[in-house]
Design an enzyme around this catalytic site. Structure first.
Site, mmCIF file in Angstrom:
data_model
loop_
_atom_site.group_PDB
_atom_site.id
_atom_site.type_symbol
_atom_site.label_atom_id
_atom_site.label_comp_id
_atom_site.label_asym_id
_atom_site.label_seq_id
_atom_site.Cartn_x
_atom_site.Cartn_y
_atom_site.Cartn_z
ATOM 1 N N SER A 45 0.839 -1.203 0.000
ATOM 2 C CA SER A 45 0.000 0.000 0.000
ATOM 3 C C SER A 45 0.877 1.257 0.000
ATOM 4 C CB SER A 45 -0.958 -0.042 1.191
ATOM 5 O OG SER A 45 -2.048 0.827 1.009
ATOM 6 N N ASP A 179 -5.816 -3.435 -2.555
ATOM 7 C CA ASP A 179 -4.791 -3.178 -1.541
ATOM 8 C C ASP A 179 -4.201 -4.456 -0.944
ATOM 9 O OD1 ASP A 179 -3.482 -2.304 0.947
ATOM 10 O OD2 ASP A 179 -4.500 -0.397 0.584
#
Length: 287
Positions: A45, A179
């Site tokens: 991320s 993510d």
């Protein structure tokens, strides 16, 4: 301290939204110590964005300058015509963006962020980075974790940071990538699978007990659920680093206007572990 200049080591950077700016503070301490560059950088991320930029050869001062002076998430996502005050909070208040969430796969396409990352990374592929780089994402179709070892650095980081509901999943063939932190927010195992024994990890999320009154909203409960899932994945044996730096406080993951504070937080966290860092990089080590 006598530094082992040829030490082969890996650096793993967690996700955490704006909290990931703390990684820059840790980089600052490491560079000031004069330690060798990582032999591998793994990110998730926001950690994939910071790590991808650094691995691509973007200098630390340039990344810090961008974070402090230029970075404004509002510039890179679909901006509504009507201005709503508040950092990033307007996203959740704007009918247009919420309408996107109801009719599309995310409140924003992610195209602006992808273009930004392509520019900052110089259009490099992972095979071309100055420091070997890896990051992870999750495929919604199969439910499996994917590790990027080739292809565009920018697209890999865009996939790894596609927080569900906020950014649309990144389409790669039949896959729909989101993510990586959902599956593993501190993927130390990636470095271990590539043969690294000496691994430094930086976690900007942290985990602690919270009083019951904290869970007064559905959003807070959802975020806590993700924290618990990430915490359990990090406890697996092969996901344990040689040294962990925790650079976490109660700053919101959406507080992109707190970059200066978060960079300082990372510096303080790294400096608090200086004896351990010196041992990690010393010629005679016990890790």
């Amino acid at each position: 301290m006598t530094i082992q200049k040829n030490l082969k080591w890996a650096l793993v950077l967690s996700g955490g939204g704006a909290k990931g700016f703390a990684h820059l503070g840790v980089f600052n301490v490491l560079e000031n110590m004069g330690v060798p560059r990582p032999s591998l950088i793994v990110g998730t991320s926001m950690g994939s964005i910071i790590g991808g930029l650094y691995a691509s050869g973007t200098g630390l001062e340039k990344i810090k300058s961008f974070a402090l002076e230029e970075f404004d998430l509002l510039r890179y996502i679909g901006r509504p015509k009507r201005k709503v005050n508040g950092p990033v909070g307007w996203v959740f208040q704007t009918g247009k963006m919420l309408g996107n969430l109801a009719t599309k796969s995310g409140m924003d396409s992610g195209d602006g962020i992808l273009a930004l990352l392509e520019r900052l990374c110089g259009g490099k592929n992972i095979e071309e980075t100055e420091i070997p780089f890896r990051c992870n994402a999750v495929d919604l179709v199969s439910g499996r974790e994917l590790v990027f070892r080739s292809g565009s650095v920018a697209r890999a980081a865009r996939a790894s940071s596609s927080f569900p509901g906020f950014f649309e999943p990144l389409a790669e063939g039949d896959m729909r990538l989101v993510d990586g932190g959902i599956c593993n927010n501190l993927p130390v195992y990636i470095a271990r699978d590539e043969g690294f024994k000496h691994i430094l990890a930086v976690d900007v999320i942290g985990f602690e007990n919270l009083p019951g009154e904290k869970f007064s909203s559905g959003a807070r409960i959802l975020y806590r659920t993700l924290e618990i899932a990430m915490h359990h994945s990090e406890m697996e044996k092969r996901n344990q680093p040689s040294l962990l730096i925790s650079a976490a406080d109660d700053t919101s993951p959406l507080a992109f206007d707190k970059a200066a504070h978060l960079i300082t937080l990372g510096e303080k966290a790294a400096k608090a572990r200086l004896p351990d860092l010196e041992q990690f990089f010393a010629k005679r080590r016990f890790f």
